[in-house]
Design an enzyme around this catalytic site. Structure first.
Site, mmCIF file in Angstrom:
data_model
loop_
_atom_site.group_PDB
_atom_site.id
_atom_site.type_symbol
_atom_site.label_atom_id
_atom_site.label_comp_id
_atom_site.label_asym_id
_atom_site.label_seq_id
_atom_site.Cartn_x
_atom_site.Cartn_y
_atom_site.Cartn_z
ATOM 1 N N GLU A 181 -9.372 3.544 2.128
ATOM 2 C CA GLU A 181 -8.903 3.617 0.743
ATOM 3 C C GLU A 181 -7.831 2.579 0.442
ATOM 4 O O GLU A 181 -7.650 2.185 -0.699
ATOM 5 C CB GLU A 181 -8.352 5.024 0.445
ATOM 6 C CG GLU A 181 -6.890 5.294 0.880
ATOM 7 C CD GLU A 181 -6.657 5.195 2.375
ATOM 8 O OE1 GLU A 181 -7.628 5.313 3.132
ATOM 9 O OE2 GLU A 181 -5.495 4.983 2.786
ATOM 10 N N LYS A 193 0.863 -1.192 0.000
ATOM 11 C CA LYS A 193 0.000 0.000 0.000
ATOM 12 C C LYS A 193 0.890 1.230 0.000
ATOM 13 O O LYS A 193 1.718 1.415 0.901
ATOM 14 C CB LYS A 193 -0.917 -0.006 1.231
ATOM 15 C CG LYS A 193 -1.642 1.327 1.474
ATOM 16 C CD LYS A 193 -2.608 1.272 2.655
ATOM 17 C CE LYS A 193 -3.174 2.669 2.984
ATOM 18 N NZ LYS A 193 -4.106 2.658 4.127
ATOM 19 N N ARG A 212 -7.643 -0.586 1.111
ATOM 20 C CA ARG A 212 -8.182 -1.846 0.573
ATOM 21 C C ARG A 212 -8.629 -1.667 -0.873
ATOM 22 O O ARG A 212 -8.660 -2.625 -1.636
ATOM 23 C CB ARG A 212 -9.299 -2.345 1.494
ATOM 24 C CG ARG A 212 -10.442 -1.397 1.658
ATOM 25 C CD ARG A 212 -11.262 -1.723 2.899
ATOM 26 N NE ARG A 212 -10.584 -1.323 4.134
ATOM 27 C CZ ARG A 212 -11.046 -1.561 5.349
ATOM 28 N NH1 ARG A 212 -12.198 -2.199 5.513
ATOM 29 N NH2 ARG A 212 -10.374 -1.177 6.411
ATOM 30 N N LYS A 223 -10.279 12.824 7.814
ATOM 31 C CA LYS A 223 -9.774 12.515 9.152
ATOM 32 C C LYS A 223 -9.743 13.787 9.986
ATOM 33 O O LYS A 223 -9.519 14.868 9.445
ATOM 34 C CB LYS A 223 -8.329 11.994 9.045
ATOM 35 C CG LYS A 223 -8.174 10.599 8.512
ATOM 36 C CD LYS A 223 -6.692 10.214 8.490
ATOM 37 C CE LYS A 223 -6.472 8.854 7.879
ATOM 38 N NZ LYS A 223 -7.049 7.744 8.636
ATOM 39 N N ASP A 270 -2.694 10.308 3.270
ATOM 40 C CA ASP A 270 -4.075 9.875 3.497
ATOM 41 C C ASP A 270 -4.811 10.908 4.344
ATOM 42 O O ASP A 270 -4.691 10.927 5.561
ATOM 43 C CB ASP A 270 -4.081 8.504 4.204
ATOM 44 C CG ASP A 270 -5.492 7.968 4.410
ATOM 45 O OD1 ASP A 270 -6.444 8.555 3.851
ATOM 46 O OD2 ASP A 270 -5.632 6.950 5.127
HETATM 47 N N1 BES Z 1 -4.116 4.637 6.812
HETATM 48 C C1 BES Z 1 -5.236 4.419 7.624
HETATM 49 C C2 BES Z 1 -4.980 3.449 8.754
HETATM 50 C C3 BES Z 1 -4.002 3.859 9.809
HETATM 51 C C4 BES Z 1 -4.322 4.879 10.710
HETATM 52 C C5 BES Z 1 -2.817 3.189 9.936
HETATM 53 C C6 BES Z 1 -3.403 5.194 11.692
HETATM 54 C C7 BES Z 1 -1.930 3.507 10.924
HETATM 55 C C8 BES Z 1 -2.217 4.521 11.810
HETATM 56 C C9 BES Z 1 -6.384 3.812 6.812
HETATM 57 O O1 BES Z 1 -6.471 4.211 5.497
HETATM 58 C C10 BES Z 1 -7.661 4.178 7.483
HETATM 59 O O2 BES Z 1 -7.939 5.345 7.579
HETATM 60 N N2 BES Z 1 -8.378 3.177 7.938
HETATM 61 C C11 BES Z 1 -9.625 3.380 8.600
HETATM 62 C C12 BES Z 1 -10.558 2.297 8.164
HETATM 63 C C13 BES Z 1 -11.974 2.533 8.570
HETATM 64 C C14 BES Z 1 -12.536 3.753 7.891
HETATM 65 C C15 BES Z 1 -12.774 1.309 8.204
HETATM 66 C C16 BES Z 1 -9.374 3.303 10.109
HETATM 67 O O3 BES Z 1 -8.536 2.516 10.550
HETATM 68 O O4 BES Z 1 -10.008 4.063 10.829
HETATM 69 ZN ZN ZN Z 2 -4.653 4.811 4.605
HETATM 70 ZN ZN ZN Z 3 -7.595 5.997 5.215
#
Ligand code: BES
Ligand code: ZN
Ligand code: ZN
Length: 483
Positions: free
Chosen positions: A336, A252, A338, A264, A257
């Site tokens: 995103e 990835k 996935r 976020k 992000d």
């Molecule tokens: N990149 C993030 C996940 C992440 C956050 C990794 C903090 C390491 C530290 C990912 O894209 C994300 O935002 N995932 C969401 C998924 C949810 C919306 C189902 C998450 O983990 O909140």
């Molecule tokens: Zn991400």
């Molecule tokens: Zn994300």
């Protein structure tokens, strides 16, 4: 790391640079380590007893040289017994490197006493020393002169290998530490191309036109809210034709992000330049694999995009057609990773690989479950088991989560084949369940959800920033995959 006091009678200058002793034990009447006379050792033992140095894990005792050029000086580091874990060696190496940097020393002899390191452990130590020696990417001012390491028991071949491995780590880490504005997908692609050329890998880069032709609409959808174009980067380490099926590493590579329209909150965005760390670990692993001329074809695929909420951004509720033809309902644009991986995995499967592993900073839920100590791994049992073993050998530890089919209910959608989020429960597993939909069951696959891809502050062991967790795990996994 408890430190012993660091005052000691001046050591006598010796020709070969600072002597580093890694001690497994310190018994009251232990004989002097090689290179130390009985008289010196008697003084040292007395000194140890006045400090808290007992050769316990983490203990350090040091005596700086009288002048930087004299080359004299000692460092004693405790290993805490003769059962030595990779992380012990890595941490001791970084602590020593920091000390040497402070002293401006550039020649060292390292000896291990009271334990015999096996080849893999000696190599781990060497990689850690070489990498840590140039470790601080945020270091201001003059770069340090290169450190000349001599590690007892390290044969020239292993030394060469350790140098190549650490060079790859250092290079990809520089890239991983670049901010979103400085390293958009196109920049990453150019950097990967450069590495590929240097290491004689084949490198294909898919731009948006090619991505459209290839039906990579999930990757394109993630990128469409950003002014920066996406890229799919395919690196091939080829051996002779007609050999075994390739292994594939997928990463990835979200260069930033923001969450997209499912934006976020500011605090959660602060570290999101590191959302490309899965890809950067794969890039480092590919460089190592090519440099070490591993005798098996390996393909690295980086799905690079920036997730932004621009006026063309995908909306919650959008239905997109992935490369595999499965329709995805995007309920949360922040899930995103996935989406880009769905298309990258579909490309990977076209190569009819022997196995696939993907590396991704996919969910905060993996961090909630395991902290930063283990990353999560899920997928086919055989791949999960081999990754777990590689984790034990390299210190890049992974722990399995179950992908029971019942979890798949959570991502059923009334409007598409699946949706990109569940109901909030089992977040890391849902990420894995989603990805599995893009890999036919005939191809062994596992997904590593990285929980420890970067350090938020410098410590005695590591500089702040990306640590490329996964790179050595991937190298070890590839090396030990049955022929
Ligand atoms: N990149 C993030 C996940 C992440 C956050 C990794 C903090 C390491 C530290 C990912 O894209 C994300 O935002 N995932 C969401 C998924 C949810 C919306 C189902 C998450 O983990 O909140
Ligand atoms: Zn991400
Ligand atoms: Zn994300």
């Amino acid at each position: 790391m408890p430190r012993a006091k660091t005052t000691l009678p001046r050591a006598r200058p010796s020709a070969g640079g600072v002597s580093v002793y890694l001690l497994a034990f310190l018994a009251p009447h232990s004989p002097p380590p090689p290179g130390i006379s009985r008289t010196q050792w008697a003084i040292l033992l007395k000194w140890f007893s006045t400090t808290r140095f007992t050769a316990a894990w983490g203990d350090l005792a040091s005596c700086p040289p009288s002048t930087p050029s004299s080359g004299a000086g000692f460092i004693f580091a405790g290993l805490g017994g003769n059962e030595i874990h990779p992380e012990t060696l890595i941490k001791v190496a970084s602590a020593i490197s920091k000390m040497l940097a402070e002293w401006k020393i550039n020649a060292v002899n390292v000896r291990v006493c009271g334990a015999k390191l096996n080849d893999a452990q000696t190599r781990t130590l060497a990689v850690a020393l070489f990498t840590a020696a140039k470790s601080d990417p945020h270091q201001r001012g003059k770069p340090l002169p290169p450190i000349h390491w001599a590690i007892e028991g390290l044969d020239p071949n292993s030394e060469r290998e350790a140098r190549l491995v650490s060079a790859a780590l250092i290079r990809s880490r520089k890239l991983a530490n670049l901010s979103g504005n400085l390293a958009p997908p196109e920049f990453i692609a150019n950097a990967a191309m450069k590495i590929a050329r240097e290491r004689h890998m084949n490198c294909e880069i898919w731009n948006p036109a090619r991505l459209r032709k290839e039906n990579c609409h999930a990757l394109l959808a993630v990128a469409q809210g950003s002014a920066n174009e996406p890229r799919l980067i395919i690196l091939k380490h080829r051996v002779r034709p007609g050999g075994p099926k390739p292994l594939i590493l997928v990463g990835k590579t979200i260069t930033f992000d923001s969450g997209g329209l499912s934006l976020k909150p500011p605090k959660s965005m602060e570290w999101m330049k590191f959302d490309k760390c899965g890809g950067m670990a794969v890039l480092a692993a590919m460089e190592m694999i090519a440099a070490l001329k591993i005798q098996r074809p390996v393909i690295g695929i980086l799905a690079a995009a920036e997730n932004m909420p621009g006026h063309r951004a995908m909306r919650p509720g959008d239905v997109i057609k992935s490369r595999s033809n499965k329709l995805i309902e995007v309920l949360n644009t922040d899930a995103e990773g996935r989406l880009v991986l769905a298309d990258a995995l579909s490309v990977a499967c076209d190569f009819k690989p022997a196995a696939i592993v993907d590396f991704a900073t996919l969910t905060g839920a993996a961090v909630a479950a395991l902290g930063h100590v283990y990353s999560a791994v899920m997928g086919d049992d055989s791949v999960v088991a081999s990754l777990k073993e590689s984790g034990q050998r390299t210190g890049e530890r992974v722990w399995p989560l179950p992908l029971h089919p019942d979890y798949a209910k959570a991502i059923r959608s009334p409007f598409a084949d699946l949706k990109n989020t569940g109901d909030g429960a089992a977040g890391a597993i849902i990420g894995g369940i989603f990805l599995r939909a893009f890999v036919p069951r005939t191809i062994p696959w596992a997904h590593v959800d990285l929980t420890n891809a970067w350090e938020e502050k410098p410590s005695a062991f590591a500089a702040a920033g990306a640590n490329l967790f996964g790179a050595q795990l991937a190298l070890d996994w590839v090396r030990n995959f049955p022929k």
